[in-house]
Design an enzyme around this catalytic site. Structure first.
Site, mmCIF file in Angstrom:
data_model
loop_
_atom_site.group_PDB
_atom_site.id
_atom_site.type_symbol
_atom_site.label_atom_id
_atom_site.label_comp_id
_atom_site.label_asym_id
_atom_site.label_seq_id
_atom_site.Cartn_x
_atom_site.Cartn_y
_atom_site.Cartn_z
ATOM 1 N N ARG A 184 0.847 -1.208 0.000
ATOM 2 C CA ARG A 184 0.000 0.000 0.000
ATOM 3 C C ARG A 184 0.874 1.247 0.000
ATOM 4 O O ARG A 184 0.580 2.233 -0.635
ATOM 5 C CB ARG A 184 -0.946 0.031 1.216
ATOM 6 C CG ARG A 184 -1.936 -1.096 1.359
ATOM 7 C CD ARG A 184 -3.089 -1.026 0.384
ATOM 8 N NE ARG A 184 -2.703 -1.363 -0.972
ATOM 9 C CZ ARG A 184 -2.413 -2.594 -1.413
ATOM 10 N NH1 ARG A 184 -2.455 -3.619 -0.594
ATOM 11 N NH2 ARG A 184 -2.066 -2.811 -2.672
ATOM 12 N N GLN A 225 -9.659 10.450 6.689
ATOM 13 C CA GLN A 225 -9.624 9.029 7.064
ATOM 14 C C GLN A 225 -8.580 8.311 6.221
ATOM 15 O O GLN A 225 -8.294 7.151 6.446
ATOM 16 C CB GLN A 225 -10.978 8.385 6.785
ATOM 17 C CG GLN A 225 -12.120 9.000 7.569
ATOM 18 C CD GLN A 225 -13.455 8.471 7.075
ATOM 19 O OE1 GLN A 225 -13.925 7.430 7.491
ATOM 20 N NE2 GLN A 225 -14.059 9.195 6.166
ATOM 21 N N ASN A 226 -8.052 9.023 5.220
ATOM 22 C CA ASN A 226 -7.102 8.383 4.310
ATOM 23 C C ASN A 226 -5.726 8.281 4.945
ATOM 24 O O ASN A 226 -5.340 9.100 5.782
ATOM 25 C CB ASN A 226 -7.012 9.164 2.993
ATOM 26 C CG ASN A 226 -8.325 9.141 2.248
ATOM 27 O OD1 ASN A 226 -9.185 8.306 2.551
ATOM 28 N ND2 ASN A 226 -8.507 10.038 1.303
ATOM 29 N N HIS A 265 -6.693 8.228 10.916
ATOM 30 C CA HIS A 265 -6.468 6.779 10.837
ATOM 31 C C HIS A 265 -5.001 6.426 10.623
ATOM 32 O O HIS A 265 -4.682 5.317 10.209
ATOM 33 C CB HIS A 265 -7.333 6.163 9.725
ATOM 34 C CG HIS A 265 -8.795 6.132 10.071
ATOM 35 N ND1 HIS A 265 -9.791 5.878 9.152
ATOM 36 C CD2 HIS A 265 -9.434 6.326 11.248
ATOM 37 C CE1 HIS A 265 -10.971 5.922 9.759
ATOM 38 N NE2 HIS A 265 -10.784 6.201 11.023
ATOM 39 N N THR A 313 -16.732 9.925 1.235
ATOM 40 C CA THR A 313 -16.742 8.891 2.270
ATOM 41 C C THR A 313 -18.128 8.265 2.329
ATOM 42 O O THR A 313 -19.135 8.941 2.147
ATOM 43 C CB THR A 313 -16.278 9.441 3.641
ATOM 44 O OG1 THR A 313 -16.419 8.418 4.617
ATOM 45 C CG2 THR A 313 -17.025 10.665 4.072
ATOM 46 N N LEU A 321 -19.705 10.739 -5.352
ATOM 47 C CA LEU A 321 -20.010 10.231 -6.685
ATOM 48 C C LEU A 321 -21.439 9.711 -6.751
ATOM 49 O O LEU A 321 -22.126 9.875 -7.759
ATOM 50 C CB LEU A 321 -19.017 9.095 -6.978
ATOM 51 C CG LEU A 321 -18.866 8.573 -8.382
ATOM 52 C CD1 LEU A 321 -18.528 9.692 -9.344
ATOM 53 C CD2 LEU A 321 -17.756 7.510 -8.399
ATOM 54 N N ALA A 350 -14.999 14.045 -7.005
ATOM 55 C CA ALA A 350 -14.390 15.088 -6.180
ATOM 56 C C ALA A 350 -13.435 15.958 -7.000
ATOM 57 O O ALA A 350 -13.375 17.174 -6.814
ATOM 58 C CB ALA A 350 -13.651 14.452 -5.001
HETATM 59 P P1 NAD Z 1 -15.313 3.961 1.334
HETATM 60 O O1 NAD Z 1 -14.528 3.153 0.352
HETATM 61 O O2 NAD Z 1 -16.161 3.216 2.318
HETATM 62 O O3 NAD Z 1 -16.261 4.953 0.528
HETATM 63 C C1 NAD Z 1 -15.791 5.718 -0.551
HETATM 64 C C2 NAD Z 1 -16.869 6.723 -0.910
HETATM 65 O O4 NAD Z 1 -16.340 7.581 -1.904
HETATM 66 C C3 NAD Z 1 -18.146 6.102 -1.489
HETATM 67 O O5 NAD Z 1 -19.263 6.706 -0.866
HETATM 68 C C4 NAD Z 1 -18.075 6.446 -2.988
HETATM 69 O O6 NAD Z 1 -19.364 6.679 -3.539
HETATM 70 C C5 NAD Z 1 -17.273 7.734 -2.959
HETATM 71 N N1 NAD Z 1 -16.479 7.992 -4.161
HETATM 72 C C6 NAD Z 1 -15.827 7.103 -4.971
HETATM 73 N N2 NAD Z 1 -15.163 7.737 -5.935
HETATM 74 C C7 NAD Z 1 -15.379 9.067 -5.745
HETATM 75 C C8 NAD Z 1 -14.955 10.250 -6.416
HETATM 76 N N3 NAD Z 1 -14.149 10.192 -7.485
HETATM 77 N N4 NAD Z 1 -15.382 11.448 -5.951
HETATM 78 C C9 NAD Z 1 -16.198 11.530 -4.859
HETATM 79 N N5 NAD Z 1 -16.640 10.449 -4.176
HETATM 80 C C10 NAD Z 1 -16.227 9.236 -4.619
HETATM 81 O O7 NAD Z 1 -14.284 4.926 2.036
HETATM 82 P P2 NAD Z 1 -14.257 5.603 3.488
HETATM 83 O O8 NAD Z 1 -15.619 6.069 3.840
HETATM 84 O O9 NAD Z 1 -13.131 6.555 3.450
HETATM 85 O O10 NAD Z 1 -13.902 4.424 4.497
HETATM 86 C C11 NAD Z 1 -12.909 3.535 4.172
HETATM 87 C C12 NAD Z 1 -11.789 3.357 5.203
HETATM 88 O O11 NAD Z 1 -10.718 2.730 4.468
HETATM 89 C C13 NAD Z 1 -11.186 4.619 5.745
HETATM 90 O O12 NAD Z 1 -11.102 4.453 7.111
HETATM 91 C C14 NAD Z 1 -9.752 4.703 5.168
HETATM 92 O O13 NAD Z 1 -8.810 4.868 6.194
HETATM 93 C C15 NAD Z 1 -9.475 3.361 4.554
HETATM 94 N N6 NAD Z 1 -8.961 3.431 3.158
HETATM 95 C C16 NAD Z 1 -8.091 4.440 2.820
HETATM 96 C C17 NAD Z 1 -7.636 4.556 1.512
HETATM 97 C C18 NAD Z 1 -6.673 5.669 1.178
HETATM 98 O O14 NAD Z 1 -5.945 6.144 2.059
HETATM 99 N N7 NAD Z 1 -6.653 6.166 -0.079
HETATM 100 C C19 NAD Z 1 -8.096 3.682 0.518
HETATM 101 C C20 NAD Z 1 -8.998 2.648 0.897
HETATM 102 C C21 NAD Z 1 -9.419 2.540 2.227
#
Ligand code: NAD
Length: 237
Positions: free
Chosen positions: A62, A94-95, A112, A180, A206, A223
């Site tokens: 990752r 949360q990322n 996180h 989110t 989205l 976004a």
């Molecule tokens: P999630 O995957 O549960 O939800 C993602 C949300 O983003 C969905 O509602 C979806 O409709 C929306 N989405 C997708 N593409 C989009 C775009 N281009 N523009 C706007 N919205 C868009 O994610 P979450 O709610 O953040 O929860 C997941 C957990 O997983 C978090 O705690 C995070 O720490 C972790 N995580 C992090 C990463 C990262 O750091 N990039 C990646 C995967 C998971």
């Protein structure tokens, strides 16, 4: 449309969706899996106890993947907001991918944790990933030699900096949530709390889904397309 100016206290919460356009998969994309792994296998303290080498393999991958990704126009729009609003701007994410910092935001709470660091199980010190030897299955702390773990808040653990987050929710005028799904608590409750405490709220996602009554304004779309428009609009008004 909700308007803001230089004196507005704005708090933004981001989730995996904002990094989707940078090529990083969300949980949702993969049916509750994280890059094909069930979260119970890689994102719980029990998983680490059971199989630390496997958990480390996952997070090393990752980390490499996140380093190859680039901030997208959504991240960049939030960096412009911070330049404009200064101390009135706060970003809670949360990322764990570090893309907000790389886009130029410094007022970021990574609730996180971060792929960029490892945490010592014995002396609790943090070490940047690029400063440690990642060859062993379970890397060792450069300060005391004990086992390291990824500096990630796993399911069942307390997110970082919750007191600061609580203070931000109480003080903000406008709360914006981006990308989110609102299923991972406590972050999922922030928009409701901010609304009940008097903030105006907006969401960018989205998917339309069912927007709860405490979201005052919903912007559907990517976004990376929607955020630059919102920010431009705010800064021009
Ligand atoms: P999630 O995957 O549960 O939800 C993602 C949300 O983003 C969905 O509602 C979806 O409709 C929306 N989405 C997708 N593409 C989009 C775009 N281009 N523009 C706007 N919205 C868009 O994610 P979450 O709610 O953040 O929860 C997941 C957990 O997983 C978090 O705690 C995070 O720490 C972790 N995580 C992090 C990463 C990262 O750091 N990039 C990646 C995967 C998971």
């Amino acid at each position: 449309m909700i308007k803001i100016n230089e004196n507005t206290k704005l708090v933004v919460l981001t989730g995996a969706g904002i990094s989707a356009e940078s090529g990083l998969k969300t949980f949702r994309d993969s049916d509750g899996l994280w890059e094909n792994y069930p979260v119970t296998d890689v994102a719980t303290p029990e998983a680490y106890q059971r199989n630390p080498a496997m958990v480390w393999r996952f997070y090393k991958e990752r980390w490499k993947q996140a380093r190859q990704a680039h901030p997208n126009p959504g991240h960049e729009a939030l960096a412009r907001l911070e330049t404009w609003l200064g101390q009135n701007f706060s970003l809670i994410t949360q990322n764990v991918d570090g893309l907000h910092t790389r886009a130029g935001n410094s007022r970021v709470i990574e609730m996180h944790g971060s792929l960029e660091n490892a945490l010592c199980l014995s002396c609790n010190s943090r070490s940047p990933m690029d400063s440690i030897n990642l060859d062993p299955d379970i890397p060792a702390c450069p300060k005391c030699g004990a086992s390291l773990r990824p500096d990630i808040v796993w399911f069942g653990e307390m997110p970082y900096r919750m007191q600061e987050i609580d203070a931000l929710l109480q003080a903000c005028d406008v709360f914006m949530v981006v990308g989110t799904s609102g299923v991972v608590y406590p972050a999922a409750g922030f928009v409701m709390t901010a609304s009940y405490l008097g903030a105006k709220t907006l969401a960018v996602n989205l998917e339309a889904g069912e927007m709860p009554h405490f979201v005052d304004e919903f912007h559907q779309g990517k976004a990376g397309e929607v955020l630059p428009r919102i920010v431009e609009n705010w800064m021009e008004a």
